[in-house]
Write a protein that holds these residues in place. Structure first.
Motif, PDB file in Angstrom:
ATOM      1  N   ASP A  36       0.842  -1.218   0.000  1.00 41.90           N
ATOM      2  CA  ASP A  36       0.000   0.000   0.000  1.00 41.90           C
ATOM      3  C   ASP A  36       0.864   1.250   0.000  1.00 41.90           C
ATOM      4  OD1 ASP A  36      -2.205  -1.604   0.039  1.00 41.90           O
ATOM      5  OD2 ASP A  36      -2.514  -1.459   2.221  1.00 41.90           O
ATOM      6  N   SER A  37       1.970   1.208   0.769  1.00 36.41           N
ATOM      7  CA  SER A  37       2.870   2.379   0.822  1.00 36.41           C
ATOM      8  C   SER A  37       3.476   2.656  -0.543  1.00 36.41           C
ATOM      9  CB  SER A  37       3.963   2.137   1.855  1.00 36.41           C
ATOM     10  OG  SER A  37       4.886   3.194   1.851  1.00 36.41           O
ATOM     11  N   GLY A  49       1.855  13.297   1.278  1.00 38.55           N
ATOM     12  CA  GLY A  49       1.391  14.259   0.275  1.00 38.55           C
ATOM     13  C   GLY A  49       0.786  15.487   0.921  1.00 38.55           C
ATOM     14  N   ASP A  81      -4.027  12.003  -0.746  1.00 39.84           N
ATOM     15  CA  ASP A  81      -4.447  10.679  -0.301  1.00 39.84           C
ATOM     16  C   ASP A  81      -3.529  10.091   0.758  1.00 39.84           C
ATOM     17  OD1 ASP A  81      -6.567  10.794  -2.049  1.00 39.84           O
ATOM     18  OD2 ASP A  81      -5.523   9.726  -3.653  1.00 39.84           O
ATOM     19  N   SER A  82      -2.342  10.663   0.924  1.00 37.18           N
ATOM     20  CA  SER A  82      -1.400  10.168   1.923  1.00 37.18           C
ATOM     21  C   SER A  82      -0.959  11.315   2.824  1.00 37.18           C
ATOM     22  CB  SER A  82      -0.164   9.548   1.247  1.00 37.18           C
ATOM     23  OG  SER A  82       0.591  10.535   0.593  1.00 37.18           O
ATOM     24  N   GLU A  83      -0.493  10.959   4.020  1.00 43.64           N
ATOM     25  CA  GLU A  83      -0.036  11.994   4.958  1.00 43.64           C
ATOM     26  C   GLU A  83       1.200  12.707   4.418  1.00 43.64           C
ATOM     27  OE1 GLU A  83      -0.136  14.613   7.822  1.00 43.64           O
ATOM     28  OE2 GLU A  83      -1.676  13.067   7.523  1.00 43.64           O
ATOM     29  N   LYS A 119       1.594   6.975  -6.734  1.00 46.34           N
ATOM     30  CA  LYS A 119       0.653   8.054  -7.053  1.00 46.34           C
ATOM     31  C   LYS A 119       1.330   9.412  -6.953  1.00 46.34           C
ATOM     32  CE  LYS A 119      -3.576   5.681  -5.533  1.00 46.34           C
ATOM     33  NZ  LYS A 119      -4.684   5.701  -4.547  1.00 46.34           N
ATOM     34  N   ASP A 120       2.103   9.612  -5.849  1.00 42.31           N
ATOM     35  CA  ASP A 120       2.792  10.893  -5.666  1.00 42.31           C
ATOM     36  C   ASP A 120       3.770  11.172  -6.797  1.00 42.31           C
ATOM     37  OD1 ASP A 120       1.455  11.380  -3.348  1.00 42.31           O
ATOM     38  OD2 ASP A 120       3.066  10.719  -2.005  1.00 42.31           O
ATOM     39  N   GLN A 131       2.189   1.860  -3.407  1.00 43.13           N
ATOM     40  CA  GLN A 131       1.140   2.397  -4.283  1.00 43.13           C
ATOM     41  C   GLN A 131       0.977   3.904  -4.079  1.00 43.13           C
ATOM     42  OE1 GLN A 131      -2.369  -0.111  -3.538  1.00 43.13           O
ATOM     43  NE2 GLN A 131      -2.209  -0.776  -5.654  1.00 43.13           N
ATOM     44  N   ASN A 132       0.989   4.332  -2.798  1.00 42.79           N
ATOM     45  CA  ASN A 132       0.863   5.770  -2.507  1.00 42.79           C
ATOM     46  C   ASN A 132       2.045   6.547  -3.069  1.00 42.79           C
ATOM     47  OD1 ASN A 132      -1.577   5.567  -1.143  1.00 42.79           O
ATOM     48  ND2 ASN A 132      -0.607   5.159   0.836  1.00 42.79           N
ATOM     49  N   LYS A 133       3.254   5.965  -2.918  1.00 45.83           N
ATOM     50  CA  LYS A 133       4.435   6.641  -3.458  1.00 45.83           C
ATOM     51  C   LYS A 133       4.339   6.746  -4.979  1.00 45.83           C
ATOM     52  CE  LYS A 133       7.658   5.390   0.230  1.00 45.83           C
ATOM     53  NZ  LYS A 133       8.867   4.628   0.600  1.00 45.83           N
ATOM     54  N   SER A 136      -0.423  14.347  -3.999  1.00 47.40           N
ATOM     55  CA  SER A 136      -1.738  13.802  -3.710  1.00 47.40           C
ATOM     56  C   SER A 136      -2.068  13.951  -2.230  1.00 47.40           C
ATOM     57  CB  SER A 136      -1.781  12.315  -4.100  1.00 47.40           C
ATOM     58  OG  SER A 136      -2.976  11.708  -3.629  1.00 47.40           O
TER      59      SER A 136
END
Length: 285
Positions: A34-35, A256, A252-254, A41-42, A37-39, A250
């Protein structure tokens, strides 16, 4: 620039299929997945923003090149007319003198455009290098200095600038702001816009109705600190807030959200200098 997560996913499936992965380890792998995936996106958002900035810069460069090309074309036409006058026995000295004056005027204007662009680019690089060298290692973590489209952007994190949950400037930001104020004071031909930005988390606290209020109040606090504490000429300063509507990552993450909670000090050449150049453009006779 996209990051592939397939190898990690396959590895996780392989381990599970062998029946030797504990629930705790599976959850750890899922968290890492999940981490990543967030990276991803960023990174994709940063890549798209960079592409947009590059496209804008190319448009600006093309515009300048077109102006210079038009000036040179005009110069060639004037030179051709002069040559024709010199080879024609019926032309008088008055017309020749007039053409010479027009050619000299066009040459001067073209040189002014070229010099203005070169001077702006050079000053931006010197300004950026001077500020970057003056920052300590700790300050560099909270301060990002970039030159985009001929403009200097100094991005400051809210953790460094403000008291927790407030728009008031903190004491620990004093040393960094003093260095930025010195740069602003040294480069008197530049105007300064202080721009507040937030994440997309709604806020309602006392006199702060929403993120628009918070971003504008924070920008105003920095402007007043530059004016009152560091003696920057207030005529050069502008305060503005953009709320949550100018993200660079984004929400969506802290991580971001932390990047989006920032205050930018934007240093630009004074517009009246460019207006003077436009007004000095040689008129076609």
């Amino acid at each position: 620039m996209k990051i592939s997560l397939i190898p990690i996913a396959l590895a996780a499936v392989a381990l599970l299929s062998q029946g030797c992965v504990s629930t705790k380890k599976y959850q750890s792998l899922q968290t890492n997945y999940d981490s990543l995936q967030n990276k991803q996106k960023d990174l994709n958002i940063r890549f798209l923003n960079s592409q947009q900035d590059l496209a804008s810069a190319n448009v600006r460069v093309k515009s300048l090149e077109e102006q210079i090309a038009a000036g040179r074309s005009n110069l060639s036409a004037l030179q051709a007319a002069l040559d024709k006058c010199l080879t024609s026995s019926g032309q008088g000295n008055v017309n020749i003198s007039k053409l010479v004056d027009e050619i000299n005027s066009s040459n001067k204007y073209i040189q002014q455009l070229v010099n203005s662009k070169n001077k702006s680019d050079s000053l931006n690089m010197v300004l950026t290098n001077n500020l970057t060298r003056s920052l300590s290692a700790a300050e560099s973590k909270d301060v990002d200095v970039q030159v985009l489209k001929g403009v200097v952007y100094i991005s400051l994190s809210d953790n460094m600038l403000y008291k927790s949950g407030s728009f008031e400037v903190s004491d620990k930001s004093a040393e960094t702001l003093s260095k930025i104020a010195k740069i602003i004071t040294d480069y008197k031909d530049y105007d300064v816009l202080i721009e507040g930005n937030t994440d997309n988390v709604p806020i309602s606290k006392g006199a702060i109705r929403n993120n628009w209020d918070l971003s504008a109040l924070r920008a105003s606090s920095v402007v007043q600190a530059l004016q009152n504490t560091y003696r920057v000429d207030p005529k050069r300063l502008t305060a503005g807030g953009r709320g949550e509507y100018n993200p660079i990552a984004s929400n969506d993450s802290e991580a971001g959200k932390m990047k989006n909670r920032r205050t930018q000090i934007i240093i630009t050449p004074k517009l009246d200098q460019f207006m003077d150049l436009i007004e000095k453009a040689p008129e076609k006779k």
